[in-house]
Scaffold this motif. Structure first.
Motif, PDB file in Angstrom:
ATOM      1  N   VAL A  80      56.314  25.231  28.961  1.00 57.74           N
ATOM      2  CA  VAL A  80      55.393  25.383  27.836  1.00 57.74           C
ATOM      3  C   VAL A  80      55.209  26.870  27.506  1.00 57.74           C
ATOM      4  O   VAL A  80      55.098  27.709  28.396  1.00 57.74           O
ATOM      5  CB  VAL A  80      54.038  24.697  28.129  1.00 57.74           C
ATOM      6  N   ARG A  83      50.951  29.518  27.274  1.00 57.55           N
ATOM      7  CA  ARG A  83      49.810  29.047  28.065  1.00 57.55           C
ATOM      8  C   ARG A  83      49.884  29.602  29.478  1.00 57.55           C
ATOM      9  O   ARG A  83      50.969  29.775  30.033  1.00 57.55           O
ATOM     10  CB  ARG A  83      49.805  27.518  28.147  1.00 57.55           C
ATOM     11  N   ILE A  85      49.954  29.129  33.188  1.00 58.31           N
ATOM     12  CA  ILE A  85      50.320  28.062  34.116  1.00 58.31           C
ATOM     13  C   ILE A  85      50.519  28.680  35.501  1.00 58.31           C
ATOM     14  O   ILE A  85      50.733  29.885  35.614  1.00 58.31           O
ATOM     15  CB  ILE A  85      51.614  27.332  33.669  1.00 58.31           C
ATOM     16  N   ILE A  98      53.033  33.089  32.279  1.00 57.80           N
ATOM     17  CA  ILE A  98      52.880  32.788  30.857  1.00 57.80           C
ATOM     18  C   ILE A  98      54.253  32.992  30.230  1.00 57.80           C
ATOM     19  O   ILE A  98      54.820  34.083  30.313  1.00 57.80           O
ATOM     20  CB  ILE A  98      51.873  33.717  30.155  1.00 57.80           C
ATOM     21  N   ASP A 103      48.461  35.468  23.390  1.00 60.92           N
ATOM     22  CA  ASP A 103      47.121  36.047  23.318  1.00 60.92           C
ATOM     23  C   ASP A 103      47.163  37.443  23.937  1.00 60.92           C
ATOM     24  O   ASP A 103      47.033  37.604  25.150  1.00 60.92           O
ATOM     25  CB  ASP A 103      46.119  35.142  24.046  1.00 60.92           C
TER      26      ASP A 103
END
Length: 128
Positions: A80, A83, A85, A98, A103
């Motif tokens: 993914v 995000r 993780i 990430i 972000d």
């Protein structure tokens, strides 16, 4: 190899420290067959930022302790993008990942905290 390793090095070293110090963050740009393929980094433009965040931050960011990772491992999508993780191999050591961080503010905060932790753990060589 294409990967980048971030060390706390107040000595101004331009190479990894020789004292066994581990990086506090890495950027990995490809899979390593037989070792680290969970993130499918062979996709065009995909890279993985990995950060040693410590137990407290790991639990805050991931939602469970590093020690509990084995029971969550199978349910995590390590491919993914964007995000936070757990690291596919080093979650038990309090590393997060990430893929293609989106972000910027959160990423900077995580890296700043990891750098501060590395600086706090640093012990200059004894002279004597």
């Amino acid at each position: 190899m294409g990967d980048t390793f971030f060390y706390y090095a107040p000595e101004g070293l331009d190479r990894p420290p020789s004292d066994g110090r581990l990086p506090y963050a890495t950027i990995v740009t490809k899979d390593y067959e037989g070792f680290d393929t969970a993130s499918d980094l062979g996709r065009p433009g995909v890279f993985r930022l990995n950060v040693a965040v410590g137990r407290v931050a790991f639990e805050r960011l991931v939602g469970y302790s590093p020690a509990a990772h084995a029971e969550h491992h199978a349910g995590i999508d390590y491919t993914v993008l964007g995000r936070i993780i757990p690291h596919p191999l080093y979650a038990a050591q309090s590393w997060i990942s990430i893929l293609n961080p989106e972000d910027e503010e959160l990423t900077r905060e995580i890296l700043t905290e990891a750098h501060a932790r590395a600086a706090q753990r640093h012990r200059p060589p004894s002279r004597g």
